[in-house]
Design a protein around this motif. Structure first.
Motif, short mmCIF file in Angstrom:
data_model
loop_
_atom_site.label_atom_id
_atom_site.label_comp_id
_atom_site.label_asym_id
_atom_site.label_seq_id
_atom_site.Cartn_x
_atom_site.Cartn_y
_atom_site.Cartn_z
N HIS A 106 -5.99 1.83 7.84
CA HIS A 106 -4.30 1.82 8.30
C HIS A 106 -4.23 0.27 9.00
O HIS A 106 -3.27 -0.24 8.57
CB HIS A 106 -4.19 2.78 9.38
CG HIS A 106 -2.71 2.84 9.57
ND1 HIS A 106 -2.21 2.26 10.93
CD2 HIS A 106 -1.74 3.47 8.91
CE1 HIS A 106 -0.94 2.58 10.96
NE2 HIS A 106 -0.60 3.13 9.88
N GLY A 110 -3.41 -2.16 5.93
CA GLY A 110 -2.20 -1.57 5.69
C GLY A 110 -1.24 -2.39 6.48
O GLY A 110 -0.30 -3.29 5.75
N LEU A 111 -1.07 -2.23 7.80
CA LEU A 111 -0.26 -3.10 8.65
C LEU A 111 -0.41 -4.48 8.62
O LEU A 111 0.55 -5.23 8.69
CB LEU A 111 -0.25 -2.40 9.99
CG LEU A 111 0.62 -0.99 10.26
CD1 LEU A 111 -0.09 -0.54 11.68
CD2 LEU A 111 1.70 -1.07 9.99
N ARG A 115 3.74 -7.81 4.33
CA ARG A 115 4.89 -6.86 4.54
C ARG A 115 4.53 -5.70 5.23
O ARG A 115 5.38 -4.62 4.89
CB ARG A 115 5.77 -6.85 3.37
CG ARG A 115 6.47 -8.11 2.81
CD ARG A 115 7.21 -7.87 1.73
NE ARG A 115 6.36 -7.41 0.58
CZ ARG A 115 6.91 -6.50 -0.23
NH1 ARG A 115 8.22 -6.42 -0.54
NH2 ARG A 115 6.16 -6.12 -1.44
N MET A 117 2.43 -3.41 4.01
CA MET A 117 2.34 -2.12 3.19
C MET A 117 1.29 -2.39 2.26
O MET A 117 1.54 -2.13 1.09
CB MET A 117 3.83 -2.31 2.50
CG MET A 117 5.17 -1.86 3.42
SD MET A 117 4.87 -0.56 4.00
CE MET A 117 4.82 0.68 2.77
N TRP A 119 -2.30 -0.91 0.85
CA TRP A 119 -2.56 0.40 0.55
C TRP A 119 -3.52 1.29 1.49
O TRP A 119 -3.40 2.35 1.58
CB TRP A 119 -4.00 0.12 -0.79
CG TRP A 119 -5.25 -0.53 -0.27
CD1 TRP A 119 -5.41 -1.56 -0.44
CD2 TRP A 119 -6.52 0.12 0.41
NE1 TRP A 119 -6.61 -2.01 0.20
CE2 TRP A 119 -7.27 -1.09 0.71
CE3 TRP A 119 -6.80 1.29 0.78
CZ2 TRP A 119 -8.42 -0.83 1.38
CZ3 TRP A 119 -7.89 1.48 1.42
CH2 TRP A 119 -8.87 0.47 1.70
N ARG A 121 -2.33 1.66 4.55
CA ARG A 121 -1.24 2.17 5.40
C ARG A 121 -1.03 3.48 5.20
O ARG A 121 -1.16 4.54 6.13
CB ARG A 121 -0.09 1.54 5.42
CG ARG A 121 1.01 1.73 6.56
CD ARG A 121 2.31 0.88 6.47
NE ARG A 121 2.97 1.38 7.69
CZ ARG A 121 4.15 0.79 8.16
NH1 ARG A 121 4.49 -0.28 7.57
NH2 ARG A 121 4.76 1.16 9.24
N PRO A 122 -0.78 4.23 3.98
CA PRO A 122 -0.75 5.63 3.59
C PRO A 122 -1.89 6.17 3.72
O PRO A 122 -1.79 7.28 4.20
CB PRO A 122 0.14 5.55 2.27
CG PRO A 122 -0.31 4.20 1.67
CD PRO A 122 -0.25 3.13 2.77
N TYR A 125 -2.62 6.53 7.53
CA TYR A 125 -1.50 7.54 8.05
C TYR A 125 -2.03 8.86 7.70
O TYR A 125 -2.06 9.91 8.71
CB TYR A 125 -0.05 7.06 7.64
CG TYR A 125 0.82 8.00 8.05
CD1 TYR A 125 1.35 8.14 9.41
CD2 TYR A 125 1.29 8.82 7.16
CE1 TYR A 125 2.32 8.88 9.94
CE2 TYR A 125 2.49 9.85 7.74
CZ TYR A 125 2.83 9.80 9.11
OH TYR A 125 3.87 10.50 9.21
#
Length: 149
Positions: A106, A110-111, A115, A117, A119, A121-122, A125
């Motif tokens: 994440h 992710g973060l 930007r 966004m 892989w 991050r989802p 999460y």
């Protein structure tokens, strides 16, 4: 009493320290001790202190750190409850390893990606949400006999 959870605590603590240091380093570098607005002008200088990319980096690092703090303590509490109530050590160990993976994915993939966004991050999460729900359900299942239902 909590050998499995206790084994994983140093890994979670080390990652927490890394996240904390990143925020502190950026705060000092941008002279932004509270908040994330790095564009304030100092009284002795008419130029902004930092660029928007430095502000963005501080914002991301602060959110990554805060997000860890928002999720990991509850998850470790849930793991502890499972372990104290006789949960399978291999299940707990595998679950804690996956939680650490979800939190690192994440943050790092992710973060901290372009930007914010990536892989990770989802995956991080939804993986963390599923982890907390699944392990808390396991915790409840372990004590089902207590309620004599």
């Amino acid at each position: 009493m909590l050998p499995v959870t206790g084994t994983f605590l140093p890994a979670f603590a080390a990652y927490y320290v890394l996240l904390n240091i990143r925020v502190s380093v950026h705060r000092v570098a941008t002279n932004t001790m509270i908040g994330t607005d790095t564009s304030k002008k100092s009284s002795s200088d008419s130029k902004p202190k930092t660029s928007s990319s430095a502000e963005q980096e501080l914002i991301v690092n602060a959110r990554v750190h805060a997000n860890f703090i928002e999720n990991v303590p509850l998850a470790l509490l849930v793991a502890s409850v499972v372990e104290l109530n006789g949960g399978n050590g291999k299940v707990i160990g595998t679950a804690l390893a996956s939680l650490l993976f979800f939190r690192i994915a994440h943050a790092e993939f992710g973060l901290r990606a372009e930007r914010a966004m990536g892989w990770g991050r989802p995956l991080g999460y939804f993986g963390t949400l599923a982890w907390v729900f699944g392990m808390s359900t396991y915790a409840a299942w372990l004590v089902k006999g207590y309620w004599s239902w």
